[in-house]
Design a protein around this motif. Sequence first.
Motif, PDB file in Angstrom:
ATOM      1  N   ASN A 151      10.733   9.272 -51.368  1.00  0.00           N
ATOM      2  CA  ASN A 151      10.214  10.355 -50.532  1.00  0.00           C
ATOM      3  C   ASN A 151      10.731  10.255 -49.101  1.00  0.00           C
ATOM      4  O   ASN A 151      10.028  10.556 -48.135  1.00  0.00           O
ATOM      5  N   ALA A 152      12.002   9.837 -48.973  1.00  0.00           N
ATOM      6  CA  ALA A 152      12.623   9.664 -47.662  1.00  0.00           C
ATOM      7  C   ALA A 152      12.690  10.977 -46.885  1.00  0.00           C
ATOM      8  O   ALA A 152      12.580  10.979 -45.666  1.00  0.00           O
ATOM      9  N   ILE A 153      12.890  12.085 -47.599  1.00  0.00           N
ATOM     10  CA  ILE A 153      12.905  13.407 -46.959  1.00  0.00           C
ATOM     11  C   ILE A 153      11.836  14.249 -47.668  1.00  0.00           C
ATOM     12  O   ILE A 153      12.120  14.953 -48.634  1.00  0.00           O
ATOM     13  N   PRO A 154      10.589  14.163 -47.223  1.00  0.00           N
ATOM     14  CA  PRO A 154       9.497  14.805 -47.956  1.00  0.00           C
ATOM     15  C   PRO A 154       9.619  16.316 -48.074  1.00  0.00           C
ATOM     16  O   PRO A 154       9.074  16.907 -48.993  1.00  0.00           O
ATOM     17  N   TYR A 155      10.371  16.956 -47.182  1.00  0.00           N
ATOM     18  CA  TYR A 155      10.521  18.405 -47.234  1.00  0.00           C
ATOM     19  C   TYR A 155      11.236  18.877 -48.488  1.00  0.00           C
ATOM     20  O   TYR A 155      11.047  20.004 -48.919  1.00  0.00           O
ATOM     21  N   ILE A 156      12.076  18.022 -49.076  1.00  0.00           N
ATOM     22  CA  ILE A 156      12.811  18.451 -50.271  1.00  0.00           C
ATOM     23  C   ILE A 156      12.176  17.958 -51.568  1.00  0.00           C
ATOM     24  O   ILE A 156      12.608  18.342 -52.645  1.00  0.00           O
ATOM     25  N   SER A 157      11.147  17.119 -51.483  1.00  0.00           N
ATOM     26  CA  SER A 157      10.486  16.616 -52.691  1.00  0.00           C
ATOM     27  C   SER A 157       9.515  17.657 -53.222  1.00  0.00           C
ATOM     28  O   SER A 157       8.389  17.777 -52.750  1.00  0.00           O
ATOM     29  N   LYS A 158       9.961  18.423 -54.208  1.00  0.00           N
ATOM     30  CA  LYS A 158       9.149  19.502 -54.768  1.00  0.00           C
ATOM     31  C   LYS A 158       8.836  19.279 -56.242  1.00  0.00           C
ATOM     32  O   LYS A 158       8.140  20.086 -56.855  1.00  0.00           O
ATOM     33  N   VAL A 159       9.385  18.230 -56.828  1.00  0.00           N
ATOM     34  CA  VAL A 159       9.147  17.934 -58.241  1.00  0.00           C
ATOM     35  C   VAL A 159       8.225  16.726 -58.303  1.00  0.00           C
ATOM     36  O   VAL A 159       8.506  15.687 -57.702  1.00  0.00           O
ATOM     37  N   ASP A 160       7.112  16.861 -59.026  1.00  0.00           N
ATOM     38  CA  ASP A 160       6.124  15.795 -59.082  1.00  0.00           C
ATOM     39  C   ASP A 160       6.639  14.588 -59.873  1.00  0.00           C
ATOM     40  O   ASP A 160       7.574  14.694 -60.667  1.00  0.00           O
ATOM     41  N   ALA A 161       6.028  13.438 -59.632  1.00  0.00           N
ATOM     42  CA  ALA A 161       6.470  12.178 -60.238  1.00  0.00           C
ATOM     43  C   ALA A 161       6.413  12.216 -61.762  1.00  0.00           C
ATOM     44  O   ALA A 161       7.303  11.692 -62.431  1.00  0.00           O
ATOM     45  N   GLY A 162       5.395  12.849 -62.324  1.00  0.00           N
ATOM     46  CA  GLY A 162       5.285  12.922 -63.783  1.00  0.00           C
ATOM     47  C   GLY A 162       6.439  13.684 -64.407  1.00  0.00           C
ATOM     48  O   GLY A 162       6.956  13.308 -65.465  1.00  0.00           O
ATOM     49  N   THR A 163       6.879  14.756 -63.751  1.00  0.00           N
ATOM     50  CA  THR A 163       8.019  15.526 -64.255  1.00  0.00           C
ATOM     51  C   THR A 163       9.299  14.712 -64.122  1.00  0.00           C
ATOM     52  O   THR A 163      10.131  14.704 -65.038  1.00  0.00           O
ATOM     53  N   ILE A 164       9.459  14.002 -63.013  1.00  0.00           N
ATOM     54  CA  ILE A 164      10.618  13.116 -62.843  1.00  0.00           C
ATOM     55  C   ILE A 164      10.636  12.083 -63.975  1.00  0.00           C
ATOM     56  O   ILE A 164      11.679  11.836 -64.593  1.00  0.00           O
ATOM     57  N   GLU A 165       9.475  11.496 -64.280  1.00  0.00           N
ATOM     58  CA  GLU A 165       9.387  10.510 -65.368  1.00  0.00           C
ATOM     59  C   GLU A 165       9.766  11.143 -66.707  1.00  0.00           C
ATOM     60  O   GLU A 165      10.471  10.527 -67.513  1.00  0.00           O
ATOM     61  N   MET A 166       9.291  12.355 -66.958  1.00  0.00           N
ATOM     62  CA  MET A 166       9.591  13.037 -68.215  1.00  0.00           C
ATOM     63  C   MET A 166      11.096  13.268 -68.353  1.00  0.00           C
ATOM     64  O   MET A 166      11.666  13.059 -69.424  1.00  0.00           O
ATOM     65  N   VAL A 167      11.749  13.692 -67.277  1.00  0.00           N
ATOM     66  CA  VAL A 167      13.191  13.917 -67.320  1.00  0.00           C
ATOM     67  C   VAL A 167      13.921  12.591 -67.532  1.00  0.00           C
ATOM     68  O   VAL A 167      14.835  12.497 -68.350  1.00  0.00           O
ATOM     69  N   LYS A 168      13.502  11.556 -66.828  1.00  0.00           N
ATOM     70  CA  LYS A 168      14.146  10.241 -66.976  1.00  0.00           C
ATOM     71  C   LYS A 168      14.004   9.694 -68.390  1.00  0.00           C
ATOM     72  O   LYS A 168      14.902   9.013 -68.885  1.00  0.00           O
ATOM     73  N   ARG A 169      12.884   9.998 -69.064  1.00  0.00           N
ATOM     74  CA  ARG A 169      12.701   9.539 -70.455  1.00  0.00           C
ATOM     75  C   ARG A 169      13.737  10.130 -71.405  1.00  0.00           C
ATOM     76  O   ARG A 169      13.967   9.603 -72.482  1.00  0.00           O
ATOM     77  N   THR A 170      14.386  11.206 -71.010  1.00  0.00           N
ATOM     78  CA  THR A 170      15.440  11.782 -71.852  1.00  0.00           C
ATOM     79  C   THR A 170      16.743  11.004 -71.705  1.00  0.00           C
ATOM     80  O   THR A 170      17.721  11.300 -72.397  1.00  0.00           O
ATOM     81  N   GLY A 171      16.772  10.028 -70.781  1.00  0.00           N
ATOM     82  CA  GLY A 171      17.972   9.239 -70.551  1.00  0.00           C
ATOM     83  C   GLY A 171      18.861   9.782 -69.449  1.00  0.00           C
ATOM     84  O   GLY A 171      19.950   9.268 -69.209  1.00  0.00           O
ATOM     85  N   VAL A 172      18.380  10.820 -68.766  1.00  0.00           N
ATOM     86  CA  VAL A 172      19.160  11.458 -67.701  1.00  0.00           C
ATOM     87  C   VAL A 172      18.835  10.801 -66.364  1.00  0.00           C
ATOM     88  O   VAL A 172      17.674  10.523 -66.057  1.00  0.00           O
ATOM     89  N   ASN A 173      19.859  10.550 -65.567  1.00  0.00           N
ATOM     90  CA  ASN A 173      19.705  10.042 -64.220  1.00  0.00           C
ATOM     91  C   ASN A 173      19.483  11.225 -63.276  1.00  0.00           C
ATOM     92  O   ASN A 173      20.103  12.277 -63.441  1.00  0.00           O
ATOM     93  N   ILE A 174      18.608  11.042 -62.286  1.00  0.00           N
ATOM     94  CA  ILE A 174      18.296  12.125 -61.348  1.00  0.00           C
ATOM     95  C   ILE A 174      18.789  11.735 -59.962  1.00  0.00           C
ATOM     96  O   ILE A 174      18.535  10.624 -59.485  1.00  0.00           O
ATOM     97  N   VAL A 175      19.485  12.671 -59.324  1.00  0.00           N
ATOM     98  CA  VAL A 175      19.893  12.526 -57.930  1.00  0.00           C
ATOM     99  C   VAL A 175      19.252  13.652 -57.135  1.00  0.00           C
ATOM    100  O   VAL A 175      18.877  14.672 -57.697  1.00  0.00           O
ATOM    101  N   TRP A 176      19.157  13.470 -55.832  1.00  0.00           N
ATOM    102  CA  TRP A 176      18.533  14.534 -55.032  1.00  0.00           C
ATOM    103  C   TRP A 176      19.494  15.690 -54.845  1.00  0.00           C
ATOM    104  O   TRP A 176      20.692  15.514 -54.757  1.00  0.00           O
TER     105      TRP A 176
END
Length: 143
Positions: free
Chosen positions: A117-142
């Motif tokens: 959360n280094a730049i909170p203005y751009i954090s619009k996706v909640d942690a649970g959704t990030i976790e769900m996407v990561k469980r698919t094996g996909v890496n997430i970048v900002w």
Amino acid sequence: MSETQPSQATTAKINAIQAALRENKIDGWLFYDFWKRNEFAQRILEYPKHILNTRRFFYLIPANGTPQKLVHSIERWNLDHLPGEKTIFLSWQSLEEGLPKILKNVKTVAMEYSPSNAIPYISKVDAGTIEMVKRTGVNIVWS
């Protein structure tokens, strides 16, 4: 309600995003929204203001190929102004089945996410959704 053809401006915007993704060696940009909380997704995707957004949606713009939509059955028409193939979900189980389907062949996606959360203005996706996407094996970048 049936799907409409995207405007030339929308097509040009998606082409520009795809070019930027290729230039930055990112496989896709995965937009996510729920209750119009992600103003970046709303603005960039030109989400119609008159349409409710009471269910989650994902919209993948891949670096190459056809965009992918993952929309709830109740609001299946909400992304019809955008190009792409549509996958419909009804339950949380079918959402979790649909996400790997639209992310097939994708290793890295950009999302409205800020590591630590280094730049909170751009954090619009909640942690649970990030976790769900990561469980698919996909890496997430900002994005």
